[in-house]
Design an enzyme around this catalytic site. Structure first.
Site, mmCIF file in Angstrom:
data_model
loop_
_atom_site.group_PDB
_atom_site.id
_atom_site.type_symbol
_atom_site.label_atom_id
_atom_site.label_comp_id
_atom_site.label_asym_id
_atom_site.label_seq_id
_atom_site.Cartn_x
_atom_site.Cartn_y
_atom_site.Cartn_z
ATOM 1 N N SER A 124 0.813 -1.229 -0.028
ATOM 2 C CA SER A 124 0.124 -0.142 -0.063
ATOM 3 C C SER A 124 0.830 1.234 0.032
ATOM 4 O O SER A 124 1.821 1.208 0.564
ATOM 5 C CB SER A 124 -0.904 0.027 1.286
ATOM 6 O OG SER A 124 -1.497 1.206 1.524
ATOM 7 N N TYR A 148 -1.922 -0.915 10.642
ATOM 8 C CA TYR A 148 -2.046 -1.401 9.563
ATOM 9 C C TYR A 148 -0.882 -1.335 8.511
ATOM 10 O O TYR A 148 -0.206 -2.156 7.796
ATOM 11 C CB TYR A 148 -3.339 -0.781 8.835
ATOM 12 C CG TYR A 148 -3.356 -1.096 7.467
ATOM 13 C CD1 TYR A 148 -3.641 -2.379 6.881
ATOM 14 C CD2 TYR A 148 -3.320 -0.220 6.470
ATOM 15 C CE1 TYR A 148 -3.653 -2.550 5.722
ATOM 16 C CE2 TYR A 148 -3.220 -0.047 5.201
ATOM 17 C CZ TYR A 148 -3.683 -1.623 4.656
ATOM 18 O OH TYR A 148 -3.899 -1.680 3.396
ATOM 19 N N LYS A 152 2.308 -3.821 6.673
ATOM 20 C CA LYS A 152 2.499 -3.982 5.315
ATOM 21 C C LYS A 152 4.015 -3.776 5.054
ATOM 22 O O LYS A 152 4.659 -4.706 4.230
ATOM 23 C CB LYS A 152 1.792 -2.754 4.453
ATOM 24 C CG LYS A 152 0.151 -3.134 4.383
ATOM 25 C CD LYS A 152 -0.114 -4.112 3.657
ATOM 26 C CE LYS A 152 -1.514 -4.429 3.543
ATOM 27 N NZ LYS A 152 -1.750 -5.946 2.739
HETATM 28 P P1 NAD Z 1 -11.127 -6.701 0.919
HETATM 29 O O1 NAD Z 1 -11.394 -6.804 2.332
HETATM 30 O O2 NAD Z 1 -12.185 -6.349 0.004
HETATM 31 O O3 NAD Z 1 -10.490 -8.138 0.523
HETATM 32 C C1 NAD Z 1 -9.703 -8.905 1.527
HETATM 33 C C2 NAD Z 1 -10.173 -10.444 1.336
HETATM 34 O O4 NAD Z 1 -9.429 -11.250 2.160
HETATM 35 C C3 NAD Z 1 -11.811 -10.462 1.732
HETATM 36 O O5 NAD Z 1 -12.305 -11.128 0.889
HETATM 37 C C4 NAD Z 1 -11.517 -11.299 3.089
HETATM 38 O O6 NAD Z 1 -12.562 -12.081 3.397
HETATM 39 C C5 NAD Z 1 -10.206 -12.080 2.912
HETATM 40 N N1 NAD Z 1 -9.496 -12.407 4.112
HETATM 41 C C6 NAD Z 1 -9.043 -11.736 4.920
HETATM 42 N N2 NAD Z 1 -8.202 -12.287 5.771
HETATM 43 C C7 NAD Z 1 -8.315 -13.802 5.510
HETATM 44 C C8 NAD Z 1 -7.798 -14.997 5.866
HETATM 45 N N3 NAD Z 1 -7.130 -14.982 6.927
HETATM 46 N N4 NAD Z 1 -7.996 -16.057 5.367
HETATM 47 C C9 NAD Z 1 -8.699 -16.140 4.017
HETATM 48 N N5 NAD Z 1 -9.270 -14.926 3.667
HETATM 49 C C10 NAD Z 1 -9.102 -13.769 4.180
HETATM 50 O O7 NAD Z 1 -9.817 -5.836 0.755
HETATM 51 P P2 NAD Z 1 -9.300 -5.078 -0.592
HETATM 52 O O8 NAD Z 1 -9.731 -3.862 -0.747
HETATM 53 O O9 NAD Z 1 -9.708 -5.997 -1.755
HETATM 54 O O10 NAD Z 1 -7.818 -5.322 -0.409
HETATM 55 C C11 NAD Z 1 -6.851 -6.279 -0.771
HETATM 56 C C12 NAD Z 1 -5.663 -6.169 -0.346
HETATM 57 O O11 NAD Z 1 -5.242 -4.850 -1.006
HETATM 58 C C13 NAD Z 1 -5.547 -6.079 1.161
HETATM 59 O O12 NAD Z 1 -4.284 -6.678 1.684
HETATM 60 C C14 NAD Z 1 -5.249 -4.669 1.419
HETATM 61 O O13 NAD Z 1 -4.680 -4.183 2.759
HETATM 62 C C15 NAD Z 1 -4.639 -4.146 0.394
HETATM 63 N N6 NAD Z 1 -4.767 -2.767 -0.089
HETATM 64 C C16 NAD Z 1 -6.012 -2.285 -0.238
HETATM 65 C C17 NAD Z 1 -6.324 -0.989 -0.401
HETATM 66 C C18 NAD Z 1 -7.687 -0.172 -0.627
HETATM 67 O O14 NAD Z 1 -7.810 0.893 -0.358
HETATM 68 N N7 NAD Z 1 -8.641 -1.121 -0.788
HETATM 69 C C19 NAD Z 1 -5.253 0.198 -0.348
HETATM 70 C C20 NAD Z 1 -4.135 -0.393 -0.395
HETATM 71 C C21 NAD Z 1 -3.751 -1.732 -0.160
HETATM 72 N N1 UFG Z 2 -12.269 11.735 3.348
HETATM 73 C C1 UFG Z 2 -13.547 12.620 3.638
HETATM 74 N N2 UFG Z 2 -14.628 12.190 3.900
HETATM 75 C C2 UFG Z 2 -14.710 10.754 4.440
HETATM 76 C C3 UFG Z 2 -13.589 9.980 3.983
HETATM 77 C C4 UFG Z 2 -12.268 10.510 3.571
HETATM 78 O O1 UFG Z 2 -13.215 13.942 3.313
HETATM 79 O O2 UFG Z 2 -15.909 10.438 4.693
HETATM 80 C C5 UFG Z 2 -11.154 12.291 2.634
HETATM 81 C C6 UFG Z 2 -9.765 11.958 3.376
HETATM 82 O O3 UFG Z 2 -9.672 12.965 4.485
HETATM 83 C C7 UFG Z 2 -8.713 12.051 2.491
HETATM 84 C C8 UFG Z 2 -9.621 11.680 1.010
HETATM 85 O O4 UFG Z 2 -10.998 11.755 1.337
HETATM 86 O O5 UFG Z 2 -8.369 13.225 2.242
HETATM 87 C C9 UFG Z 2 -9.159 10.046 0.966
HETATM 88 O O6 UFG Z 2 -9.404 9.352 2.138
HETATM 89 P P1 UFG Z 2 -9.877 7.484 2.061
HETATM 90 O O7 UFG Z 2 -10.147 7.249 3.404
HETATM 91 O O8 UFG Z 2 -10.705 7.191 0.899
HETATM 92 O O9 UFG Z 2 -8.510 7.370 1.753
HETATM 93 P P2 UFG Z 2 -6.817 7.336 2.530
HETATM 94 O O10 UFG Z 2 -6.123 7.878 1.367
HETATM 95 O O11 UFG Z 2 -7.162 8.018 3.896
HETATM 96 O O12 UFG Z 2 -6.460 5.747 2.581
HETATM 97 C C10 UFG Z 2 -6.595 4.677 1.666
HETATM 98 C C11 UFG Z 2 -6.749 3.445 2.351
HETATM 99 C C12 UFG Z 2 -5.645 3.149 3.395
HETATM 100 C C13 UFG Z 2 -4.426 3.130 2.560
HETATM 101 C C14 UFG Z 2 -4.227 4.465 1.633
HETATM 102 C C15 UFG Z 2 -3.079 4.296 0.676
HETATM 103 O O13 UFG Z 2 -8.251 3.472 3.238
HETATM 104 O O14 UFG Z 2 -5.608 1.848 3.806
HETATM 105 O O15 UFG Z 2 -5.465 4.829 0.875
HETATM 106 O O16 UFG Z 2 -3.272 3.292 -0.092
HETATM 107 F F1 UFG Z 2 -3.376 2.943 3.182
#
Ligand code: NAD
Ligand code: UFG
Length: 345
Positions: A124, A148, A152
């Site tokens: 991330s 979190y 990572k």
């Molecule tokens: P998500 O929660 O939608 O998907 C994760 C999946 O993993 C879920 O289906 C959950 O049921 C499964 N899971 C979790 N723990 C498990 C376990 N122990 N065994 C089996 N299944 C398990 O999340 P996402 O948004 O698709 O994110 C996927 C990956 O990308 C994550 O590792 C997350 O940290 C990373 N990531 C996400 C974002 C974001 O904004 N969505 C940003 C940066 C990194």
């Molecule tokens: N924001 C609002 N109102 C809300 C939610 C968010 O104003 O209800 C603003 C935040 O302050 C920020 C922007 O919208 O300025 C984006 O916020 P998000 O929560 O959508 O995303 P972040 O950048 O804070 O974090 C996301 C994921 C993290 C990840 C990061 C970088 O949630 O897990 O992107 O990948 F680490």
């Protein structure tokens, strides 16, 4: 080529499985549905028309995972499974370290035992912490600002050690910026549990009337309009980045980190206005205090992924918002009681 996709029922995992199947890969999904819904599996099959394997297992269960490795000839692993809510990780760090680190350790042990060397990891942009300069480049010193992010970072470091111990390994650390959007069919998308933490699902839930108004967390940042800037990336572009990473891993050993972002930043108000344009009516909002832990500006320098992976995000913010809105309006309650869509296996 058979790809084991952990967390393949989740938001990014499900979109990646669609692209993998469409590209002719064999897919094996493992998920425990801790943050996803079984219906997503039917939807993946409906979109692609292709079969895949599914195991309802917890990655932490080494015995069950060993059975999967014994049963399937896994060629590569894409590891999405993990917990991802920053606030929750501050309240319950142990569960974040336990799930995120141990799941990776179990997979790495089994990969070693079964001589699987191709690994793609969901990292991330959070590993950059709060930097003074943008765009963010892979070489910057890393820092974590919450459990979190630290999980990572620890996994990235662990993978570095694993690569030193076995230089035959090919490891891609994919640092995602802000994934939004949904598959253009509207059949799969982000399905947050409870009240969303992230901007886009919050906006779309206000727009369908599930939430009253958007709270904008701070309009006093030193940005053009005072609101926070992020690099939003379409989840399908992100999914395609995984295929490029798999391909490069197949050709070359090593460990590399790649930014998966567009290289462009958008403010909260710009995102809100794009949604207003897409939906065709106002979306109520109120300016609130800054959210603790938020940074002002984050966007990627994606040139390393452009050059080494031959990957570039192609979808713009308008299409991201259109696709997010299609998913939300077709599925106001996520995968529960979806409107007008009956999908059967
Ligand atoms: P998500 O929660 O939608 O998907 C994760 C999946 O993993 C879920 O289906 C959950 O049921 C499964 N899971 C979790 N723990 C498990 C376990 N122990 N065994 C089996 N299944 C398990 O999340 P996402 O948004 O698709 O994110 C996927 C990956 O990308 C994550 O590792 C997350 O940290 C990373 N990531 C996400 C974002 C974001 O904004 N969505 C940003 C940066 C990194
Ligand atoms: N924001 C609002 N109102 C809300 C939610 C968010 O104003 O209800 C603003 C935040 O302050 C920020 C922007 O919208 O300025 C984006 O916020 P998000 O929560 O959508 O995303 P972040 O950048 O804070 O974090 C996301 C994921 C993290 C990840 C990061 C970088 O949630 O897990 O992107 O990948 F680490």
């Amino acid at each position: 080529m058979k790809i084991l996709v952990t967390g393949g029922a989740g938001y990014i995992g499900s979109h990646t499985c669609v692209e993998l199947l469409n590209s002719g890969y064999d897919v094996i999904i493992v998920d425990n549905f801790s943050n996803s819904h079984p219906k997503v599996l039917n939807r993946i099959e409906t979109i692609t028309g292709k079969p895949f394997k599914f195991y309802h297992s917890d990655i932490l269960n080494e015995k069950e995972m060993r059975f999967i490795f014994l049963n399937e000839q896994v060629d590569a692993v894409i590891h999405f499974a993990g917990l991802k809510a920053v606030g929750e990780s501050v309240e319950n760090p142990i569960s974040y370290y336990h799930n995120n680190l141990m799941s990776t350790i179990v997979l790495l042990k089994l990969m070693k035992d079964f001589n699987v060397t191709n690994f793609v990891f969901s990292s991330s942009a959070t590993v950059y912490g709060d930097q003074q300069t943008v765009p963010l480049k892979e070489k910057l010193p890393l820092q974590a600002t919450n459990p979190y992010g630290r999980s990572k970072l620890m996994i990235e470091e662990m993978l570095g050690d694993v690569h030193i111990s076995n230089p035959e390994m090919s490891i891609a650390l994919l640092r995602y910026f802000n994934p939004i959007g949904a598959h253009e069919s509207g059949l799969i998308g982000e399905n947050p549990n409870g009240t969303p933490n992230n901007l886009v699902p919050y906006i779309t839930q206000v727009a369908v009337g599930k939430l009253d108004y958007l709270k904008i967390f701070g309009a006093d940042y030193s940005t053009l309009d005072g609101t926070g800037i992020r690099d939003y990336i379409h989840v399908v572009d992100l999914a395609l980045g995984h295929i490029k990473a798999l391909e490069r891993n197949s050709q070359q050993n090593g460990i590399e980190a790649y930014n998966l972002g567009t290289g462009n930043g958008s403010s909260v108000l710009e995102m809100l206005n794009t949604f207003i344009q897409v939906i065709g009516r106002d979306i109520p909002y109120k300016i609130k205090d800054r959210r603790s832990g938020d940074i002002a500006v984050s966007y990627a320098d994606p040139s390393k992924a452009n050059q080494l992976l031959n990957w570039k995000a192609s979808r713009d913010v308008l299409s991201m918002c259109e696709d997010s809105w299609r998913w939300q309006s077709m599925n106001p309650n996520g995968y529960e009681q979806s409107k007008n869509i009956e999908v059967s296996k």
